[in-house]
Design a protein around this motif. Structure first.
Motif, mmCIF file in Angstrom:
data_model
loop_
_atom_site.group_PDB
_atom_site.id
_atom_site.type_symbol
_atom_site.label_atom_id
_atom_site.label_comp_id
_atom_site.label_asym_id
_atom_site.label_seq_id
_atom_site.Cartn_x
_atom_site.Cartn_y
_atom_site.Cartn_z
ATOM 1 N N TYR A 100 22.518 70.802 52.469
ATOM 2 C CA TYR A 100 23.078 71.538 53.605
ATOM 3 C C TYR A 100 23.959 72.693 53.119
ATOM 4 C CZ TYR A 100 25.544 72.465 57.974
ATOM 5 O OH TYR A 100 26.061 73.083 59.082
ATOM 6 N N GLY A 163 20.508 69.888 58.254
ATOM 7 C CA GLY A 163 21.593 69.350 59.072
ATOM 8 C C GLY A 163 21.157 68.106 59.816
ATOM 9 N N THR A 164 19.895 68.104 60.291
ATOM 10 C CA THR A 164 19.366 66.910 60.960
ATOM 11 C C THR A 164 19.282 65.755 59.978
ATOM 12 O OG1 THR A 164 18.107 68.244 62.536
ATOM 13 C CG2 THR A 164 17.399 65.974 62.204
ATOM 14 N N LYS A 167 22.646 64.390 59.457
ATOM 15 C CA LYS A 167 23.077 63.598 60.616
ATOM 16 C C LYS A 167 22.427 62.218 60.592
ATOM 17 C CE LYS A 167 21.200 64.293 64.602
ATOM 18 N NZ LYS A 167 20.778 64.890 65.888
ATOM 19 N N TYR A 168 21.153 62.140 60.143
ATOM 20 C CA TYR A 168 20.446 60.865 60.120
ATOM 21 C C TYR A 168 20.963 59.900 59.064
ATOM 22 C CZ TYR A 168 16.837 62.482 63.367
ATOM 23 O OH TYR A 168 16.162 62.919 64.472
ATOM 24 N N THR A 170 23.819 58.740 59.057
ATOM 25 C CA THR A 170 24.637 57.794 59.824
ATOM 26 C C THR A 170 23.802 57.340 61.020
ATOM 27 O OG1 THR A 170 26.675 58.929 59.179
ATOM 28 C CG2 THR A 170 26.795 57.410 61.045
#
Length: 367
Positions: A100, A163-164, A167-168, A170
Motif C-alpha cells: 500500500y 488497500g482492499t 483491509k481484508y 482484519t
C-alpha cells in the motif's frame, strides 16, 4: 309278550317323551350379552399432528480468508455470541501495508508527472496560438498529458486494490449470531479458497425443518398466511427429552418444490430462541395443531371394528338389540375418533363385548 307288560313299556316311553319336551321348553332363548356402551357426543376436535424435525439456523455464513498470510490474532471465544462488525481474526498485514505504501508513493510520482505534463501542454498550446511553435510539438505535449492522466488513474486503481487487501487482513463478523469452534490457531497459514476459518449461525430466531407430504401443502400454506398464528400455540416444539419448548413457532418458509424421490416438501418453522437453548442439528419433534373450529361427533376408538378396510360400530337400539352400522371416520384424538358419517349424536355404541355379539343380538348394558 304279555299284554300288561307291553302296556307298561309303552307308558314308560310316552312319559319319557313328555319329560324331554318339558326340558326343551324350560331352556328358552339365550340370556342377553353384557356389554359396555358410550354415547356419541359432540366435542372439541382439536388435536396435534407430530412431525420429526431438525433444528437449523435461518442464516449461516462461513468465514473465509480473502488474502493469504498467517493468523496473528483471534479475538473471540469459541461458541460465543458475536455482533455484526465485531473483530474476529487478523492476518499478518506487513506485506500488504508495504504494498500500500508503495502504491501511494507511485501515485505521488504519477501526480508529479501529470503536473509537469499539464504545464508543458499549457505552454505549447499558448505558443501555438501565436504560431510560435511547430504543431508536432503541441501534439506531443497533449499526448504526454493524456498519458500522464491515465497513469494517475492506474496508480489510484492500484491503491484501491492493495488497500482492499490490507483491509481484508482484519476479519469482522458479517452478522449477529453464534460463532463456532475456530478451525485455525495463531500462526496458521491461510489463503483464499482454503478451509473456512469458522462459521457463524443466526441464533434468535432459529428454525426447525419438517418434511410434509403433498396432501399437507395447502394446510401449511394457509398457516403461513395467518399473521397471528403464534398466539394460539399452533406449533409446539418437543425437545429431545420430550419436554415442550416454551415458545410457539410460526411458518417462515415453504420450500419451492416437492422432492420427486420422496414426494415430500420441506417447511421451515421459526421459533424464538432468546436463551440460545436450541442449537443447529438438534433432532426434535414439532406438534402442529389441527382443529376444524367446530364441534365434531366423537366416540371411543375402541368401539370401532374394521372389516375389509371399512369401519363399523354396534349401536344399541330399541329392546336392547344391537345393529351394526358402517361409519366414516375422521381424525383420531387420543382415545376418541371423529365420526364424519353413519352416526347421530346421542346414539349408544358398544365399547366392550363387541366380539361376543352379532346383528340383532340382545344385550345387557353394564352399569
Amino acid at each position: 309278550m304279555k299284554l300288561s307288560t307291553y302296556f307298561t313299556l309303552l307308558t314308560s316311553v310316552a312319559l319319557f317323551a313328555c319329560g324331554g319336551n318339558k326340558t326343551d321348553q324350560q331352556q328358552g332363548p339365550p340370556p342377553p350379552t353384557p356389554v359396555s356402551v358410550a354415547k356419541a357426543t359432540k366435542g372439541n376436535a382439536t388435536y396435534y399432528d407430530e412431525f420429526p424435525a431438525t433444528v437449523t439456523a435461518l442464516l449461516e455464513v462461513e468465514i473465509q480468508p480473502q488474502v493469504a498470510g498467517n493468523i496473528t490474532g483471534i479475538f473471540f471465544q469459541d461458541g460465543q455470541h458475536v455482533s455484526k462488525g465485531q473483530k474476529l481474526y487478523s492476518i499478518d498485514p506487513q506485506q500488504y501495508r508495504a504494498s500500500y505504501d508503495q502504491a501511494v508513493a507511485n501515485l505521488n510520482v504519477q501526480k508529479a508527472n501529470l503536473n509537469r505534463a499539464q504545464k508543458d501542454a499549457d505552454r505549447y498550446n499558448t505558443l501555438a496560438q501565436q504560431d510560435a511553435v511547430a504543431k508536432q510539438l503541441v501534439d506531443n505535449a497533449n499526448a504526454t498529458l493524456e498519458s500522464a492522466k491515465m497513469q494517475v488513474e492506474a496508480a489510484q486503481a492500484a491503491i484501491r486494490q492493495v488497500g482492499t487487501n490490507l483491509k481484508y487482513t482484519t476479519i469482522f463478523a458479517p452478522m449477529d449470531g453464534t460463532i463456532g469452534i475456530s478451525q485455525v490457531r495463531l500462526g496458521a497459514a491461510v489463503a483464499p479458497g482454503s478451509t473456512p476459518l469458522n462459521t457463524i449461525s443466526s441464533d434468535n430466531p432459529i428454525a426447525a425443518d419438517v418434511q410434509i407430504d403433498e396432501s399437507q401443502i395447502q394446510r401449511f400454506l394457509k398457516l403461513q398466511s395467518q399473521p397471528n398464528v403464534t398466539r394460539d400455540s399452533t406449533f409446539v416444539l418437543l425437545l429431545p427429552s420430550g419436554q415442550p419448548y416454551p415458545f410457539p413457532g410460526s411458518v417462515r418458509i415453504v420450500d419451492r418444490a416437492v422432492d420427486p424421490q420422496t414426494g415430500t416438501l420441506r417447511v421451515r418453522i421459526a421459533f424464538p430462541n432468546p436463551n440460545r437453548q436450541l442449537k443447529p442439528g438438534l433432532n426434535v419433534n414439532v406438534r402442529v395443531k389441527n382443529s376444524t373450529g367446530e364441534p365434531q361427533l366423537l366416540i371411543p376408538y375402541q368401539a370401532v371394528t374394521e372389516q375389509m378396510s371399512e369401519y363399523f360400530v354396534f349401536v344399541v337400539g330399541d329392546s336392547s338389540k344391537v345393529s351394526q352400522k358402517k361409519v366414516t371416520l375422521g381424525a383420531r384424538i387420543n382415545d376418541k375418533v371423529v365420526v364424519k358419517n353413519g352416526l347421530t349424536e346421542g346414539e349408544s355404541v358398544v365399547t366392550e363385548g363387541t366380539q361376543k355379539i352379532r346383528e340383532g343380538a340382545k344385550v345387557k348394558i353394564n352399569e
